[in-house]
Design an enzyme around this catalytic site. Structure first.
Site, short mmCIF file in Angstrom:
data_model
loop_
_atom_site.label_atom_id
_atom_site.label_comp_id
_atom_site.label_asym_id
_atom_site.label_seq_id
_atom_site.Cartn_x
_atom_site.Cartn_y
_atom_site.Cartn_z
N GLY A 19 3.02 -1.01 4.49
CA GLY A 19 2.95 0.19 4.05
C GLY A 19 4.38 0.83 3.54
O GLY A 19 4.69 0.32 2.48
N ASN A 57 0.78 -1.27 0.01
CA ASN A 57 -0.06 -0.01 -0.07
C ASN A 57 0.81 1.17 0.09
O ASN A 57 1.48 1.45 0.96
CB ASN A 57 -1.04 -0.17 1.24
CG ASN A 57 -1.52 1.25 1.51
OD1 ASN A 57 -1.86 2.16 0.50
ND2 ASN A 57 -2.33 1.22 2.62
N TRP A 58 1.04 2.00 -1.23
CA TRP A 58 2.00 3.07 -1.25
C TRP A 58 1.40 4.32 -0.77
O TRP A 58 1.91 5.36 -0.59
CB TRP A 58 2.14 3.18 -2.74
CG TRP A 58 3.14 2.33 -3.40
CD1 TRP A 58 3.62 1.04 -2.65
CD2 TRP A 58 3.90 2.18 -4.53
NE1 TRP A 58 4.78 0.46 -3.35
CE2 TRP A 58 4.67 1.08 -4.63
CE3 TRP A 58 4.02 3.20 -5.61
CZ2 TRP A 58 5.48 0.81 -5.74
CZ3 TRP A 58 4.42 2.69 -6.98
CH2 TRP A 58 5.39 1.85 -6.77
N LYS A 59 0.06 4.04 -0.26
CA LYS A 59 -0.43 5.56 0.35
C LYS A 59 -0.29 6.83 -0.72
O LYS A 59 -0.37 6.43 -1.83
CB LYS A 59 0.08 5.73 1.71
CG LYS A 59 -0.12 4.35 2.61
CD LYS A 59 0.16 4.55 3.92
CE LYS A 59 -0.12 3.19 4.78
NZ LYS A 59 0.11 3.34 6.16
N HIS A 119 -9.51 0.91 5.00
CA HIS A 119 -8.25 1.12 5.53
C HIS A 119 -8.50 2.23 6.77
O HIS A 119 -9.23 3.03 6.63
CB HIS A 119 -7.26 1.58 4.55
CG HIS A 119 -5.79 1.67 5.09
ND1 HIS A 119 -5.42 2.77 5.95
CD2 HIS A 119 -4.88 0.93 5.04
CE1 HIS A 119 -4.22 2.67 6.14
NE2 HIS A 119 -3.76 1.35 5.80
N GLY A 157 2.56 2.31 11.23
CA GLY A 157 3.35 3.65 11.00
C GLY A 157 4.37 3.32 12.14
O GLY A 157 4.72 4.58 12.60
N GLU A 184 -5.13 -5.66 10.60
CA GLU A 184 -4.39 -4.43 10.80
C GLU A 184 -4.62 -3.36 12.13
O GLU A 184 -5.37 -2.73 12.44
CB GLU A 184 -4.30 -3.31 9.80
CG GLU A 184 -3.79 -3.71 8.69
CD GLU A 184 -3.38 -2.64 7.53
OE1 GLU A 184 -2.07 -2.80 7.13
OE2 GLU A 184 -4.12 -1.75 7.28
N SER A 235 3.31 -1.98 10.53
CA SER A 235 4.73 -2.02 10.86
C SER A 235 5.57 -3.52 10.60
O SER A 235 6.28 -3.86 11.19
CB SER A 235 5.18 -1.64 12.06
OG SER A 235 4.76 -0.26 12.48
P1 PGA Z 1 2.96 0.45 7.68
O1 PGA Z 1 1.49 0.49 7.16
O2 PGA Z 1 3.44 -0.90 7.06
O3 PGA Z 1 3.77 1.58 7.21
O4 PGA Z 1 2.70 0.33 9.18
C1 PGA Z 1 0.46 -0.48 7.06
C2 PGA Z 1 -0.79 0.16 6.58
O5 PGA Z 1 -0.99 0.99 6.79
O6 PGA Z 1 -1.42 -0.67 5.71
#
Ligand code: PGA
Length: 253
Positions: free
Chosen positions: A234, A8-10, A95, A171, A165, A213
């Site tokens: 992420g 997920n590149w956001k 999400h 994060g 999640e 994470s």
């Molecule tokens: P992260 O994000 O791996 O940076 O914690 C995961 C997500 O929000 O899907």
């Protein structure tokens, strides 16, 4: 059981040039891990372009959201058929970033329906914001599942991917991520509840990912002890070397 890792590149990276470069680097490193499906979910403006580039057979593309509407006057929305037309085969739905901005379990249910109509695999994110001592976070998870999946025809349920999640673990650093044995406990809980709602055949075949994470450091232990079919990643999905190590850990299962 399917193995899958979704990146997920956001809202990253900022340019198509950078996006192409990251994807090129990922493709270079992940090719040995053929047992695992890789899905890249870039920002919408990059999706159509990236999905049309040559990529290995086990690589797919997806969107980070999908509209709950089919078409019409919905400013800023992107429909399932548009995503499909851009080469998106998966959609991340519910999400925590979207839930934080007001998305409800009912909205999630409508988005899942739209994905299915458009022949897109829904990746349904669930997870508690915090862990309370009295276990009411388990009720949150149950509500997210029972309302989110309420209107899905039974035959479609096996194609749905659940991404567990815990919001408090997103994060952070891998040190603050969820412990693999706790992940195992939660995947058992999720499967059991899905079994109660829809039957054991569905709970046995549903794909469950972990996200929050996931890094090079904790991926192998999460795979070994977490009772999961892969990850929703992420930040680490934007760094080819890190993403490849995570895919390698899943592929080795
Ligand atoms: P992260 O994000 O791996 O940076 O914690 C995961 C997500 O929000 O899907």
């Amino acid at each position: 059981m399917k193995k899958i890792v979704i990146g997920n590149w956001k809202m990253n990276p900022q340019t198509i040039v950078e996006a192409k470069k990251i994807l090129k680097d990922i493709k270079k490193i992940v090719f040995p891990y053929k047992k695992t499906t890789l899905v890249i979910a870039p920002p919408y403006p990059f999706l159509g372009f990236l999905s049309k580039l040559d990529h290995p057979k086990n690589m797919s593309f997806g969107s980070q959201d999908i509209s709950m509407y089919e078409k019409g006057s919905h400013t800023g929305e992107v429909s399932g058929s548009m995503i499909n037309g851009l080469g998106g085969k998966y959609s991340i739905i519910g999400h925590s970033d979207k839930r934080k901005a007001g998305e409800s379990d009912q909205d999630v249910a409508k988005k899942i329906e739209q994905a299915i109509i458009s022949k897109i695999t829904p990746v349904v994110c669930i997870g508690e914001t915090e862990r309370d001592g009295d276990g009411s976070y388990l009720e949150t998870i149950k509500k997210q599942i029972s309302i989110g999946l309420s209107s899905i025809p039974k035959k479609e349920l096996t194609n749905i991917i659940i991404a567990y999640e815990p919001v408090w673990a997103i994060g952070k650093s891998y040190k603050e991520s969820m412990h693999p044995t706790d992940v195992h406990e939660m995947t058992l809980f999720i499967k059991k509840f899905i079994g109660e709602l829809f039957g054991k055949d569905i709970s046995d075949s549903i794909t469950i990912l972990y996200g929050g994470s996931v890094e090079v450091e904790n991926a192998p232990e999460l795979v070994r002890l977490g009772n999961i079919d892969g990850f929703l990643v992420g930040r680490a999905s934007l760094v080819a070397e890190q993403f490849a190590e995570i895919v390698k850990a899943v592929n080795a299962k």
